[in-house]
Motif scaffolding. Structure first.
Motif, PDB file in Angstrom:
ATOM      1  N   LEU A 372       0.827  -1.211   0.000  1.00 18.00           N
ATOM      2  CA  LEU A 372       0.000   0.000   0.000  1.00 18.00           C
ATOM      3  C   LEU A 372       0.859   1.258   0.000  1.00 18.00           C
ATOM      4  O   LEU A 372       0.607   2.191  -0.781  1.00 18.00           O
ATOM      5  CB  LEU A 372      -0.906  -0.003   1.234  1.00 18.00           C
ATOM      6  N   ALA A 373       1.878   1.295   0.867  1.00 15.38           N
ATOM      7  CA  ALA A 373       2.716   2.487   0.965  1.00 15.38           C
ATOM      8  C   ALA A 373       3.500   2.708  -0.324  1.00 15.38           C
ATOM      9  O   ALA A 373       3.613   3.839  -0.813  1.00 15.38           O
ATOM     10  CB  ALA A 373       3.671   2.366   2.155  1.00 15.38           C
ATOM     11  N   THR A 374       4.033   1.619  -0.906  1.00 12.80           N
ATOM     12  CA  THR A 374       4.811   1.753  -2.137  1.00 12.80           C
ATOM     13  C   THR A 374       3.927   2.183  -3.302  1.00 12.80           C
ATOM     14  O   THR A 374       4.299   3.061  -4.096  1.00 12.80           O
ATOM     15  CB  THR A 374       5.504   0.422  -2.469  1.00 12.80           C
ATOM     16  N   THR A 375       2.749   1.574  -3.411  1.00 13.09           N
ATOM     17  CA  THR A 375       1.840   1.920  -4.508  1.00 13.09           C
ATOM     18  C   THR A 375       1.357   3.359  -4.387  1.00 13.09           C
ATOM     19  O   THR A 375       1.310   4.106  -5.378  1.00 13.09           O
ATOM     20  CB  THR A 375       0.645   0.963  -4.527  1.00 13.09           C
ATOM     21  N   ALA A 376       0.977   3.755  -3.167  1.00 18.10           N
ATOM     22  CA  ALA A 376       0.528   5.137  -2.969  1.00 18.10           C
ATOM     23  C   ALA A 376       1.640   6.124  -3.281  1.00 18.10           C
ATOM     24  O   ALA A 376       1.405   7.167  -3.910  1.00 18.10           O
ATOM     25  CB  ALA A 376       0.030   5.319  -1.537  1.00 18.10           C
ATOM     26  N   ALA A 377       2.871   5.813  -2.867  1.00 22.11           N
ATOM     27  CA  ALA A 377       3.999   6.712  -3.129  1.00 22.11           C
ATOM     28  C   ALA A 377       4.293   6.794  -4.621  1.00 22.11           C
ATOM     29  O   ALA A 377       4.508   7.890  -5.166  1.00 22.11           O
ATOM     30  CB  ALA A 377       5.230   6.226  -2.367  1.00 22.11           C
ATOM     31  N   ALA A 378       4.288   5.638  -5.308  1.00 22.31           N
ATOM     32  CA  ALA A 378       4.601   5.628  -6.740  1.00 22.31           C
ATOM     33  C   ALA A 378       3.510   6.335  -7.546  1.00 22.31           C
ATOM     34  O   ALA A 378       3.806   7.129  -8.447  1.00 22.31           O
ATOM     35  CB  ALA A 378       4.778   4.194  -7.221  1.00 22.31           C
ATOM     36  N   ALA A 379       2.247   6.043  -7.235  1.00 29.11           N
ATOM     37  CA  ALA A 379       1.150   6.670  -7.974  1.00 29.11           C
ATOM     38  C   ALA A 379       1.146   8.183  -7.763  1.00 29.11           C
ATOM     39  O   ALA A 379       0.943   8.957  -8.713  1.00 29.11           O
ATOM     40  CB  ALA A 379      -0.185   6.064  -7.534  1.00 29.11           C
ATOM     41  N   THR A 380       1.374   8.614  -6.534  1.00 27.76           N
ATOM     42  CA  THR A 380       1.400  10.054  -6.261  1.00 27.76           C
ATOM     43  C   THR A 380       2.593  10.715  -6.931  1.00 27.76           C
ATOM     44  O   THR A 380       2.506  11.864  -7.385  1.00 27.76           O
ATOM     45  CB  THR A 380       1.433  10.301  -4.745  1.00 27.76           C
ATOM     46  N   LEU A 381       3.722  10.010  -7.006  1.00 27.64           N
ATOM     47  CA  LEU A 381       4.887  10.538  -7.717  1.00 27.64           C
ATOM     48  C   LEU A 381       4.549  10.801  -9.180  1.00 27.64           C
ATOM     49  O   LEU A 381       4.880  11.860  -9.735  1.00 27.64           O
ATOM     50  CB  LEU A 381       6.039   9.544  -7.609  1.00 27.64           C
ATOM     51  N   VAL A 382       3.864   9.848  -9.812  1.00 26.91           N
ATOM     52  CA  VAL A 382       3.506   9.997 -11.220  1.00 26.91           C
ATOM     53  C   VAL A 382       2.537  11.160 -11.417  1.00 26.91           C
ATOM     54  O   VAL A 382       2.642  11.930 -12.384  1.00 26.91           O
ATOM     55  CB  VAL A 382       2.904   8.678 -11.743  1.00 26.91           C
ATOM     56  N   VAL A 383       1.594  11.324 -10.495  1.00 24.18           N
ATOM     57  CA  VAL A 383       0.582  12.377 -10.639  1.00 24.18           C
ATOM     58  C   VAL A 383       1.133  13.742 -10.252  1.00 24.18           C
ATOM     59  O   VAL A 383       0.823  14.751 -10.898  1.00 24.18           O
ATOM     60  CB  VAL A 383      -0.662  12.033  -9.785  1.00 24.18           C
ATOM     61  N   SER A 384       1.953  13.789  -9.205  1.00 29.98           N
ATOM     62  CA  SER A 384       2.372  15.086  -8.678  1.00 29.98           C
ATOM     63  C   SER A 384       3.302  15.841  -9.624  1.00 29.98           C
ATOM     64  O   SER A 384       3.312  17.082  -9.632  1.00 29.98           O
ATOM     65  CB  SER A 384       3.060  14.907  -7.320  1.00 29.98           C
ATOM     66  N   LEU A 385       4.085  15.141 -10.458  1.00 28.71           N
ATOM     67  CA  LEU A 385       4.997  15.834 -11.371  1.00 28.71           C
ATOM     68  C   LEU A 385       4.245  16.680 -12.407  1.00 28.71           C
ATOM     69  O   LEU A 385       4.487  17.889 -12.504  1.00 28.71           O
ATOM     70  CB  LEU A 385       5.930  14.828 -12.030  1.00 28.71           C
ATOM     71  N   PRO A 386       3.324  16.108 -13.186  1.00 31.75           N
ATOM     72  CA  PRO A 386       2.571  16.977 -14.100  1.00 31.75           C
ATOM     73  C   PRO A 386       1.641  17.940 -13.378  1.00 31.75           C
ATOM     74  O   PRO A 386       1.402  19.058 -13.855  1.00 31.75           O
ATOM     75  CB  PRO A 386       1.791  15.983 -14.969  1.00 31.75           C
ATOM     76  N   PHE A 387       1.129  17.528 -12.225  1.00 28.66           N
ATOM     77  CA  PHE A 387       0.253  18.402 -11.443  1.00 28.66           C
ATOM     78  C   PHE A 387       1.020  19.660 -11.024  1.00 28.66           C
ATOM     79  O   PHE A 387       0.564  20.799 -11.230  1.00 28.66           O
ATOM     80  CB  PHE A 387      -0.248  17.627 -10.222  1.00 28.66           C
TER      81      PHE A 387
END
Length: 576
Positions: A372-387
């Motif tokens: 859960l922690a790894t998936t949440a961190a990776a998904a947020t990393l992908v979203v936060s850069l273009p955001f």
């Protein structure tokens, strides 16, 4: 003979593909609105449509609800006072005096932030209880069978105050860095001593920063679940977070309307705290900085002279008691043969670690939390850069509005996010007809909503450091949005985004407040498993699991520290 053919109608102009920035904005908009906005709107709608005004008033008329609300306000205000005293005093000593080993002191001050609330409560219980491996050898442990004094209102206030003092420390420390040096030097030139300078010049300028830190500590105390659950439930001092947990655990989804109303009470208290913080920041100016004039250079430290050794001794003793000794007591319990057995070289054992790890539920909890922690961190990393690119570089108003929406799940108490996700994803999803309640996915969705702001803020700080001329030159050269993002923006902002992802991993791995209401058999998390082990009376196994669970986030903090030189100041809270 010529034949005239009818003229072909002109071709309709081909509609151009949307700009890459618009596609990014549309995708991020769907992501933020679906995860952050829809569940909270669903919660608000459920609270309003519970069954009418009479049903809502019935919830408020309950003696248990009124008592829990008062205790939440009482304990949170008390904890805020403790946080302000500790955080402000430590910030003044570390920031204004010539104490030695300042970097180490800052690390110890920030340690409570890295240790989850439930583990902090367990550590203090092990340190102060009759079986304490710290007080026992000194002859200071209470007699066997004595009830631990932490099971009280005062114990809850003390532990929450210590845990959230980090927020006040960081706010006051930031305020100190913004105080004009020439103003302080003018006061000292006029004959004011160090104490008078602090009282007459520095503290008045720090008032907005102290108030902002106090508001954050108050909001954090309102949403704290680990300490009120572990200390408050046995002490019959029930706060709102614990009451919501008890109601939903005891009666299930049938009381969703009632707990939705209770969640709105928590949300309202949090909004009051956040409004106070916003007011304090507005009064201070420049996003919380104290701006009065002058060059804003760092205030030179005051020489303590003959008082330096006593002050350093007091600071070190306080920090060791607050941050280090409880963890040592927890480690001591985890390696002792049994509760009450004196800890010696002959009685040290690792059997409790082996027993805990042999438990299928414990291993599953570590696997689930890691995933859960790894998936949440990776998904947020992908979203936060273009955001962050759309907010900080393209400066799109819609993106800035979405960033405010993304702040809501992180600012509100975690248990409010849990109730919102249950209300939204308990009914079967459209088209597929499957409910996410009781599955791995509802916990992941709650984490993605909860920690989006935590990953976005460091990335925004990294984006703000970029030279806009680079991106503009690439645009003039004909590079499209995705090409500019991939080749120019992402490589430069990646360290800050990775630091944000590591912060998410550290926060999510031991998370309890959100997952306490969302887990089910087979979907346990580390925070839930440690809470359950202690609730069952298995203190040694709970201690062993706690030590293991703290080690991983600390390793993530060490990894983030390796990036410190490539990061803007403030991205990592423990950056000196």
């Amino acid at each position: 003979m010529s034949v005239s053919l009818p003229a072909r109608p002109p071709l309709a102009p081909r509609r151009p593909w949307p700009d890459g920035g618009r596609l990014l904005l549309a995708g991020i908009g769907v992501y933020v609105l679906a995860l952050c906005c829809l569940p909270l709107l669903r919660l608000f709608g459920e609270a309003v449509a519970m069954g009418g005004v009479d049903d809502i008033l019935r919830v408020f008329d309950s003696r248990a609800v009124r008592l829990a609300t008062w205790r939440t306000i009482e304990a949170s205000l008390g904890a805020t006072v403790v946080s302000v005293v500790i955080g402000t005093a430590m910030a003044l000593v570390v920031g204004l005096t010539d104490v030695r080993a300042r970097t180490t002191l800052v690390s110890l001050l920030l340690l409570p932030m890295l240790v989850p609330a439930q583990i902090s409560a367990l550590a203090w219980l092990e340190m102060t209880g009759p079986a304490s491996t710290i007080l026992g050898p000194l002859g200071l442990a209470p007699p066997p069978g004595t009830r631990n004094w932490l099971y009280s209102r005062e114990g809850i206030i003390l532990l929450m105050g210590i845990e959230h003092s980090t927020m006040v420390f960081l706010a006051v420390r930031a305020g100190l860095r913004s105080i004009p040096r020439d103003l302080v030097e003018a006061g000292r030139a006029a004959g004011a001593g160090p104490l008078r300078t602090v009282a007459a010049i520095i503290l008045p300028l720090l008032r907005p920063a102290v108030l902002a830190g106090a508001a954050l500590a108050f909001v954090a105390a309102i949403g704290n679940f680990g300490i009120p659950a572990i200390l408050g439930i046995p002490a019959r001092y029930t706060m709102l977070t614990a009451l919501i947990y008890q109601r939903l655990s005891g009666f299930g989804p049938s009381v969703l309307g009632e707990v939705a109303v209770l969640s709105m009470i928590l949300a309202a208290l949090a909004v009051i705290g956040l409004a106070i913080q916003a007011l304090a920041l507005r009064r201070s100016g420049s996003g919380g900085r104290v701006v009065v004039g002058g060059d804003g250079a760092t205030v030179p430290p005051f020489a303590l002279g003959r008082w330096r050794l006593p002050v350093e001794a007091a600071v070190w003793a306080s920090l060791l008691v607050m941050a280090v000794v409880p963890l040592l007591a927890l480690i001591g319990t985890s390696v002792s043969q049994a509760l009450g057995v004196a800890l010696t070289a002959e009685t040290v054992t690792l059997a409790h670690y082996a027993t805990a790890w042999a438990n299928d539920a414990v291993r599953r909890a570590f696997l689930n939390s890691g995933l859960l922690a790894t998936t949440a961190a990776a998904a947020t990393l992908v979203v936060s850069l273009p955001f962050a690119y759309l907010v900080a570089v393209r400066r799109q108003a819609a993106a800035r509005l979405l960033s405010l929406v993304a702040d809501a799940p992180f600012a509100l108490p975690g248990i409010v996010v849990s109730i919102a996700c249950i209300l939204t994803f308990l009914p079967p999803l459209p088209v597929v007809g499957v409910s996410l309640y009781g599955t791995f996915w509802i916990i992941l969705i709650a984490y993605l909503a909860r920690f989006l702001a935590l990953g976005l803020r460091p990335t925004l700080a990294g984006m703000a450091q970029l030279d806009p001329a680079l991106e503009e030159a690439a645009r003039i050269a004909g590079a499209g949005t995705f090409s500019r993002l991939r080749r120019i923006v992402l490589p430069l902002a990646a360290p800050a985004a990775v630091a944000g992802a590591l912060l998410i991993f550290m926060s999510a791995f031991n998370e309890l407040t959100v997952s306490a209401l969302l887990w089910s058999t087979g979907q346990e998390t580390v925070g839930v498993m440690i809470f359950n082990l202690y609730d069952e009376g298995n203190a040694t196994a709970a201690s062993a699991a706690s030590v293991l669970s703290v080690a991983l986030p600390l390793l993530a903090a060490a990894a983030a520290s390796l990036l410190a030189r490539r990061l803007p100041k403030g991205v990592l809270p423990w950056q000196a």
